[in-house]
Write a protein that holds these residues in place. Structure first.
Motif, short mmCIF file in Angstrom:
data_model
loop_
_atom_site.label_atom_id
_atom_site.label_comp_id
_atom_site.label_asym_id
_atom_site.label_seq_id
_atom_site.Cartn_x
_atom_site.Cartn_y
_atom_site.Cartn_z
N CYS B 80 -8.83 -49.06 -44.19
CA CYS B 80 -10.49 -48.98 -44.25
C CYS B 80 -11.06 -48.06 -44.84
O CYS B 80 -10.46 -46.75 -44.77
N ASP B 82 -13.77 -45.23 -44.83
CA ASP B 82 -14.17 -44.68 -43.35
C ASP B 82 -15.17 -43.48 -43.80
O ASP B 82 -14.77 -42.42 -44.01
N SER B 146 -13.27 -56.46 -37.71
CA SER B 146 -13.86 -55.11 -37.16
C SER B 146 -13.88 -55.38 -35.88
O SER B 146 -13.74 -54.27 -35.03
N PRO B 157 -12.83 -52.45 -43.08
CA PRO B 157 -11.55 -52.88 -43.50
C PRO B 157 -11.55 -53.36 -44.85
O PRO B 157 -12.18 -54.17 -45.06
#
Lengths: 248, 248
Positions: B80, B82, B146, B157
């Motif tokens: 992912c 992030d 998600s 993701p």
């Protein structure tokens, strides 16, 4: 632990290189290794420019903010997201690919493809005893870099990769705790995250303290909060659109 | 050629795995190797979710279009982009980071960071004799993925990585010609590109012909023109914005 994993784990960026150019064979091995990386649905949406011309290297170093190792290294690669060849092959087959090529999805695909290739190049170089440093600094002025390397539309330089024989031996920097980066079945809660960040701040602060004889004690979260408070490269949204990416 | 470069060059995606879960040690080595990759200005803008829950794996396989190897493998990772932890650390230090975190530049940084980490994970796994397959298919329905992994805002993701003990031994697929991917000092002309693509089409067509006993003869440019004529994942632009990326 096998020798490949040893190579991966001892990575640190090298910012000072011996005055020894890479051989043609070394360059070929590095690029061929890059090409062997996975690519989304075989799309191969990237290109690599090796920069040898001293004047172009000087200009790139200037664009990147004056980092000496952009100019002084064994070889300098620029990794580009590239959907230009897909434009060309669309023309060859009379197919209209514009909607797809301009999508945010394909922008992501091209970035991921180029990055997977670049990391393979990195590992190949490091396995040969060479050092590397990624140069995000070229994103300071992508219009200038694009002009310098004569890039057409649907090509965006993403980062440089300086490669060469190391003339320094820096320490490995402590990464985020394993428990902060890796989770199972669900993301962590904010409280778990805060505990992980606190533990990490302690270890980063200790790392700097030891390496600077107590002069530097800042933590990772402080560093990040300071760095991210400053707006940076806010022209990027318009730039990538202007080059035909991320529009739809 | 050293053993690391041998590992890089013999990569091919594995889509059938033995029923043998990765050990905790193997998972730890793969994730720790991922963490050792370079990261833009130390920002570490990614997270990795290992999916073990059989029901969640089933749902992911369904979201990815029914690929059996999303469910049946030694371990399944989701990589992912992030920036959520940077939101949290901004709060901790009373810093307003919104403009930066929502920039296209930081969207790119998070994608690049996550991809470099994923490719290190790949190389670590392959060096241990494991096989891997990147799963872009999870991007078919990122809202569902998600929700399944309980991802907060500023986490996207990007792709899955199926890892396991190989139960097949496919051939290495021929990549674009070296001369099409790598240039020195300037990008190639469209005429140079067309000549490179023609040479590549011939070799890809031969590759398919040999492997299918003459049944399949299509070229790379035909494949790509066909694939890219179809609109795909056009919801992505809105999705990433909704998650707080790529807005400014």
């Amino acid at each position: 632990m096998n020798s490949t994993i040893e190579t991966l784990l001892k990575h640190r960026s090298i910012r000072k290189f011996l005055d020894q150019p890479l051989t043609k064979d070394e360059i070929q091995t590095i690029v061929t290794s890059a090409q062997a990386a996975s690519t989304s649905s075989f799309i191969q949406a990237y290109s690599i420019i090796g920069v040898k011309d001293p004047e172009k290297k000087r200009e790139l170093a200037d664009a990147a903010g004056g980092q000496s190792y952009v100019e002084e290294n064994g070889h300098f690669f620029v990794f580009c997201a590239d959907l230009h060849r897909h434009d060309i092959l669309g023309d060859l087959h009379g197919a209209d690919l514009q909607n797809t090529l301009e999508s945010t999805e394909k922008f992501m695909v091209a970035l991921i493809d180029a990055s997977l290739a670049a990391q393979n190049a990195t590992i190949a170089a490091e396995s040969m005893g060479l050092g590397i440093c990624y140069i995000g600094g070229i994103r300071n002025d992508l219009e200038r870099v694009s002009r310098l390397l004569e890039l057409p539309d649907r090509v965006i330089p993403l980062f440089g990769l300086a490669v060469g024989h190391p003339a320094q031996d820096p320490d490995v920097k402590p990464r985020l705790p394993f428990a902060e980066v890796y989770h199972e079945d669900r993301y962590e809660t904010d409280d778990e995250m805060k505990a992980n960040l606190e533990a990490y701040d302690t270890s980063v602060s200790k790392y700097y303290e030891e390496r600077t004889g107590g002069k530097r004690q800042d933590t990772w979260t402080e560093q990040m909060a300071k760095m991210l408070s400053m707006k940076k490269r806010m022209y990027m949204k318009d730039f990538v659109k202007d080059k035909g990416f991320n529009l739809k």
